[in-house]
Design a protein around this motif. Structure first.
Motif, PDB file in Angstrom:
ATOM      1  N   GLN A 172      41.946  52.676  41.596  1.00 33.63           N
ATOM      2  CA  GLN A 172      42.304  51.929  40.396  1.00 33.63           C
ATOM      3  C   GLN A 172      43.541  51.092  40.684  1.00 33.63           C
ATOM      4  O   GLN A 172      44.295  51.414  41.616  1.00 33.63           O
ATOM      5  CB  GLN A 172      42.546  52.888  39.224  1.00 33.63           C
ATOM      6  CG  GLN A 172      43.652  53.899  39.477  1.00 33.63           C
ATOM      7  CD  GLN A 172      43.898  54.800  38.281  1.00 33.63           C
ATOM      8  OE1 GLN A 172      43.720  54.415  37.144  1.00 33.63           O
ATOM      9  NE2 GLN A 172      44.332  56.023  38.565  1.00 33.63           N
ATOM     10  N   PRO A 173      43.745  49.997  39.959  1.00 28.49           N
ATOM     11  CA  PRO A 173      42.829  49.451  38.949  1.00 28.49           C
ATOM     12  C   PRO A 173      41.615  48.824  39.614  1.00 28.49           C
ATOM     13  O   PRO A 173      41.678  48.404  40.769  1.00 28.49           O
ATOM     14  CB  PRO A 173      43.686  48.390  38.255  1.00 28.49           C
ATOM     15  CG  PRO A 173      44.620  47.922  39.323  1.00 28.49           C
ATOM     16  CD  PRO A 173      44.938  49.150  40.145  1.00 28.49           C
ATOM     17  N   VAL A 174      40.525  48.789  38.913  1.00 27.63           N
ATOM     18  CA  VAL A 174      39.313  48.201  39.446  1.00 27.63           C
ATOM     19  C   VAL A 174      39.355  46.683  39.234  1.00 27.63           C
ATOM     20  O   VAL A 174      39.777  46.205  38.186  1.00 27.63           O
ATOM     21  CB  VAL A 174      38.068  48.815  38.783  1.00 27.63           C
ATOM     22  CG1 VAL A 174      38.031  48.500  37.299  1.00 27.63           C
ATOM     23  CG2 VAL A 174      36.794  48.325  39.459  1.00 27.63           C
ATOM     24  N   ARG A 175      38.945  45.932  40.256  1.00 26.01           N
ATOM     25  CA  ARG A 175      38.942  44.462  40.171  1.00 26.01           C
ATOM     26  C   ARG A 175      37.552  44.003  39.744  1.00 26.01           C
ATOM     27  O   ARG A 175      36.564  44.291  40.431  1.00 26.01           O
ATOM     28  CB  ARG A 175      39.331  43.834  41.506  1.00 26.01           C
ATOM     29  CG  ARG A 175      40.722  44.251  41.959  1.00 26.01           C
ATOM     30  CD  ARG A 175      41.142  43.521  43.227  1.00 26.01           C
ATOM     31  NE  ARG A 175      42.426  44.013  43.687  1.00 26.01           N
ATOM     32  CZ  ARG A 175      43.607  43.631  43.217  1.00 26.01           C
ATOM     33  NH1 ARG A 175      43.642  42.725  42.258  1.00 26.01           N
ATOM     34  NH2 ARG A 175      44.728  44.133  43.695  1.00 26.01           N
ATOM     35  N   SER A 176      37.466  43.335  38.633  1.00 28.07           N
ATOM     36  CA  SER A 176      36.177  42.926  38.086  1.00 28.07           C
ATOM     37  C   SER A 176      36.160  41.425  37.845  1.00 28.07           C
ATOM     38  O   SER A 176      37.199  40.759  37.860  1.00 28.07           O
ATOM     39  CB  SER A 176      35.899  43.675  36.775  1.00 28.07           C
ATOM     40  OG  SER A 176      36.895  43.392  35.812  1.00 28.07           O
ATOM     41  N   LEU A 177      34.960  40.895  37.613  1.00 24.15           N
ATOM     42  CA  LEU A 177      34.765  39.492  37.271  1.00 24.15           C
ATOM     43  C   LEU A 177      33.860  39.413  36.041  1.00 24.15           C
ATOM     44  O   LEU A 177      33.124  40.349  35.737  1.00 24.15           O
ATOM     45  CB  LEU A 177      34.121  38.723  38.424  1.00 24.15           C
ATOM     46  CG  LEU A 177      34.973  38.514  39.678  1.00 24.15           C
ATOM     47  CD1 LEU A 177      34.134  37.890  40.784  1.00 24.15           C
ATOM     48  CD2 LEU A 177      36.192  37.655  39.385  1.00 24.15           C
ATOM     49  N   GLY A 178      33.927  38.282  35.347  1.00 26.69           N
ATOM     50  CA  GLY A 178      33.101  38.081  34.167  1.00 26.69           C
ATOM     51  C   GLY A 178      31.714  37.582  34.517  1.00 26.69           C
ATOM     52  O   GLY A 178      31.469  37.099  35.629  1.00 26.69           O
ATOM     53  N   VAL A 179      30.795  37.679  33.569  1.00 24.83           N
ATOM     54  CA  VAL A 179      29.419  37.244  33.807  1.00 24.83           C
ATOM     55  C   VAL A 179      29.345  35.757  34.119  1.00 24.83           C
ATOM     56  O   VAL A 179      28.388  35.290  34.750  1.00 24.83           O
ATOM     57  CB  VAL A 179      28.531  37.559  32.579  1.00 24.83           C
ATOM     58  CG1 VAL A 179      28.344  39.044  32.402  1.00 24.83           C
ATOM     59  CG2 VAL A 179      29.112  36.931  31.302  1.00 24.83           C
ATOM     60  N   GLN A 180      30.362  35.002  33.693  1.00 28.20           N
ATOM     61  CA  GLN A 180      30.339  33.563  33.923  1.00 28.20           C
ATOM     62  C   GLN A 180      30.844  33.185  35.313  1.00 28.20           C
ATOM     63  O   GLN A 180      30.653  32.055  35.753  1.00 28.20           O
ATOM     64  CB  GLN A 180      31.195  32.841  32.859  1.00 28.20           C
ATOM     65  CG  GLN A 180      32.694  32.937  33.077  1.00 28.20           C
ATOM     66  CD  GLN A 180      33.293  34.257  32.610  1.00 28.20           C
ATOM     67  OE1 GLN A 180      32.564  35.167  32.221  1.00 28.20           O
ATOM     68  NE2 GLN A 180      34.614  34.362  32.635  1.00 28.20           N
ATOM     69  N   HIS A 181      31.492  34.106  36.018  1.00 34.44           N
ATOM     70  CA  HIS A 181      31.966  33.795  37.364  1.00 34.44           C
ATOM     71  C   HIS A 181      30.783  33.655  38.317  1.00 34.44           C
ATOM     72  O   HIS A 181      29.678  34.125  38.041  1.00 34.44           O
ATOM     73  CB  HIS A 181      32.934  34.866  37.852  1.00 34.44           C
ATOM     74  CG  HIS A 181      34.266  34.825  37.174  1.00 34.44           C
ATOM     75  ND1 HIS A 181      34.606  35.669  36.138  1.00 34.44           N
ATOM     76  CD2 HIS A 181      35.343  34.030  37.359  1.00 34.44           C
ATOM     77  CE1 HIS A 181      35.822  35.406  35.725  1.00 34.44           C
ATOM     78  NE2 HIS A 181      36.288  34.403  36.439  1.00 34.44           N
ATOM     79  N   THR A 182      31.042  33.018  39.444  1.00 35.81           N
ATOM     80  CA  THR A 182      29.959  32.680  40.357  1.00 35.81           C
ATOM     81  C   THR A 182      29.959  33.559  41.604  1.00 35.81           C
ATOM     82  O   THR A 182      30.916  34.289  41.874  1.00 35.81           O
ATOM     83  CB  THR A 182      30.072  31.217  40.786  1.00 35.81           C
ATOM     84  OG1 THR A 182      31.355  31.016  41.399  1.00 35.81           O
ATOM     85  CG2 THR A 182      29.924  30.276  39.598  1.00 35.81           C
ATOM     86  N   ALA A 183      28.873  33.420  42.378  1.00 37.95           N
ATOM     87  CA  ALA A 183      28.737  34.210  43.590  1.00 37.95           C
ATOM     88  C   ALA A 183      29.869  33.941  44.563  1.00 37.95           C
ATOM     89  O   ALA A 183      30.396  34.864  45.190  1.00 37.95           O
ATOM     90  CB  ALA A 183      27.391  33.907  44.247  1.00 37.95           C
TER      91      ALA A 183
END
Length: 638
Positions: free
Chosen positions: A247-258
């Motif tokens: 932690q912390p976990v690194r995340s991205l949003g659904v709108q981010h790209t590959a």
């Protein structure tokens, strides 16, 4: 000479047929042809008609804040900068509007508008224009800067051309909502390790996400984590997973790209990235998911660079960086992301070379930092770039310690040269004493430049203000970065402005492209006469405003906001810069043509550009011209 609507008085309404005739004249031109009848009617009724004789001034900076929009009914109007030092101008004909940016931002015009012939215009009060724009999207879009719209259109066209050879399902521009696996193994933070590990085994997955009651990611446990966090520490299996998760976990949003997920994985050495919608976990993407898209991957190249245990192994990766860049460009990756990826991988290559050579020389990198200057420092490298680097080291006896660090500089610079980064012709390299200094020596040099520097100094040191640590102990570079944020003396800012205005956009007085001939071919240098204009302006504005950003786009946007520049105008600066970067990359990434041009990798023949590129190039250079004019007014008026 001016008058109200023909056939009416101040107190009379015009005859309906006359109003219709007048509206028909307006509808011959954009954006009036797309406006709703009532919105256009409001403009027409509020408009005064005015006549200007040849050479008569219509508007100039001395008039104060713009109070009206002029729409050319007939004739030609030229706009010229008010200061003789600035060349350039623009010509308006029937249907054109001016001054749009000044009117929308409530400021004075920065050019003098003069009639080139007998000119008739419609003059519409600013309050009416803004009121109509608030309810008329076509007018609002037109006033909010045609430049930005055209640049965005051209950017999309660049991406379309690049993706013609790539399959849609392989595009690194695809949003993560299309790539993620929605069925994610999740547990609460109090779940015993035994249950979590059994679930991973049963589902045959390599990770488990830890979430709270609202399904927000708190941490992650992967197969790799089990060895270091569970097995070796001999944690009992009844231990709550919340005690051993990463932690912390690194995340991205659904709108981010590959490609954004690829860069995040590479930067933080990740194999899994949770995908969130707002704050709620909705899916996950893995290294395998992303890089099934291509036979090369950012993660794979970066992993092999980090794992390289000798210099030759590092150098083997340099051609793969270029190959990967070409592949990603073909999949539609834009200029901003692509230059960022190139710079990131070049950073890793440089960092590993510094580490290997430092070990061979018996040097402690905890006592120094390797610095990137210029385009690498700004994170804007294209495929054709030379070296701009330096070293800052900790020492109370720099003359005694410098030879050891110069040896490191020479070794790394030679290896970079082998990797395809030519030695800097200006000598801005860590192998030279001027670029290999102690913390105190760098500090004294920056203070001298900021307070007493000469024009000759500035030509040599301006790229030092793009300094960024790449390897070693980054803390030693912070005093330099702090000084690079200013404050600078008015004299130094003036010198920077003069330096930034050395090169003019290649436009004729009428605003047409003005290419130069080389070996009988007309073309332009997209770096010297294109992107460099924005780089120099952004560096100056960032220093003047105390902006911490290093990248040109970030500097332009942050400095523009600090100066009170409208959102559309500063976005136009950034879009124009990125369009020019995209054109540079197109030429460098053309098969077999990276450095084939005898005029250099940044030279583009005009006849190689399509109509949209030529039009957008002209508009981008016009944006640079306006930006230079702002520098002139802000720093060279006295």
């Amino acid at each position: 000479m001016s008058s109200r609507f023909p056939g009416s008085t101040m107190s009379d309404s015009p005859a309906p047929h006359l109003l219709q005739q007048e509206m028909a004249l307006w509808r011959r031109h954009a954006p009036f042809d797309a406006m709703a009848p009532e919105a256009l009617r409001t403009l027409v009724l509020a408009a005064e008609q005015a006549y200007f004789a040849p050479e008569e001034v219509i508007a100039c900076p001395d008039d104060g804040p713009a109070t009206a929009l002029f729409v050319v009914k007939s004739g030609l109007v030229s706009a010229h900068q008010g200061l003789a030092e600035l060349a350039g101008g623009w010509q308006y004909e029937a249907g054109d509007c001016f001054p749009m940016a000044a009117l929308m931002n409530g400021r004075a015009v920065t050019a003098t508008y003069r009639a080139d012939s007998d000119v008739f215009v419609w003059r519409v009060p600013a309050d009416t224009v803004k009121a109509v724009a608030a309810v008329s999207p076509p007018l609002a879009a037109h006033l909010s800067e045609r430049v930005l719209q055209l640049l965005q259109l051209a950017g999309r066209e660049q991406a379309r051309q690049a993706t013609q050879a790539a399959l849609a399902q392989q595009s690194m521009e695809r949003p993560l909502r299309e790539l993620m696996r929605p069925k994610v193994l999740t547990v609460g933070p109090d779940t015993p390790l035994e249950l979590a590990l059994r679930a991973m085994s049963q589902r045959r997955v390599g990770s488990v996400l830890v979430v709270d009651a609202d399904h927000r990611p708190l941490g992650i446990l992967t197969r790799d984590d089990v060895l270091d966090r569970v097995t070796l520490p001999q944690r009992p299996l009844h231990t709550a997973i919340g005690q051993v998760m990463s932690q912390p976990v690194r995340s991205l949003g659904v709108q981010h790209t590959a490609q954004e997920a690829a860069l995040l994985m590479s930067r933080y050495t990740l194999r899994h990235v949770p995908v969130v919608d707002g704050e709620r976990l909705v899916g996950i993407v893995s290294e395998r998911d992303l890089f099934a898209l291509s036979r090369l991957s950012v993660q794979r190249v970066s992993s092999e660079l980090r794992a390289a245990d000798h210099v030759a192994a590092v150098l083997e990766q340099a051609p793969r960086i270029r190959e990967l860049a070409r592949l990603l460009a073909g999949q539609g990756v834009g200029a901003k992301t692509l230059t960022g990826l190139i710079a990131h991988l070049n950073d890793l290559l440089t960092e590993r070379l510094v580490q290997l050579h430092a070990t061979a020389l018996g040097l402690d990198l905890g006592q120094a930092a390797w610095l990137a200057f210029g385009s690498e420092g700004r994170g804007e490298q294209t495929l054709a770039t030379d070296q701009d680097n330096g070293i800052v080291f900790a020492s109370e006896q720099p003359d005694q310690d410098r030879p050891r660090w110069l040896a490191l500089g020479a070794a790394v610079c030679d290896s970079l040269n082998e990797a395809g980064f030519p030695l800097c012709k200006g000598g801005v390299m860590a192998r030279n004493p001027d670029c290999c200094r102690s913390v105190q020596e760098w500090r004294e040099a920056f203070l001298t430049w900021l307070n007493q520097g000469t024009p000759e100094d500035l030509l040599r040191v301006s790229i030092f203000f793009d300094a960024r640590p790449v390897a070693g102990q980054a803390a030693w570079a912070e005093p330099l970065r702090a000084l690079a944020r200013g404050p600078a003396s008015a004299r130094f800012l003036r010198l920077m402005a003069e330096n930034a205005l050395r090169w003019k956009p290649p436009l004729s007085w009428r605003g047409a492209l003005d290419p130069e001939a080389r070996h009988g071919v007309l073309g332009l240098d997209l770096k010297a006469n294109g992107t460099a204009l924005f780089v120099e302006a952004a560096r100056l504005m960032a220093l003047a405003q105390g902006i911490d950003a290093v990248g040109t786009r970030e500097r332009l946007l942050a400095a523009g906001e600090a100066l009170g520049v409208g959102e559309q105008e500063r976005q136009g600066w950034a879009a124009a810069f990125e369009f020019l970067q995209g054109l540079r990359l197109q030429g460098q990434l053309a098969p077999g043509d990276e450095t084939a041009s005898p005029e250099g990798p940044n030279w583009v023949p005009i006849d190689r550009l399509n109509d949209l590129d030529r039009r957008t190039l002209r508009v981008s250079l016009r944006v640079a011209q306006r930006l230079q004019q702002r520098l002139q007014l802000d720093h060279l008026r006295a």
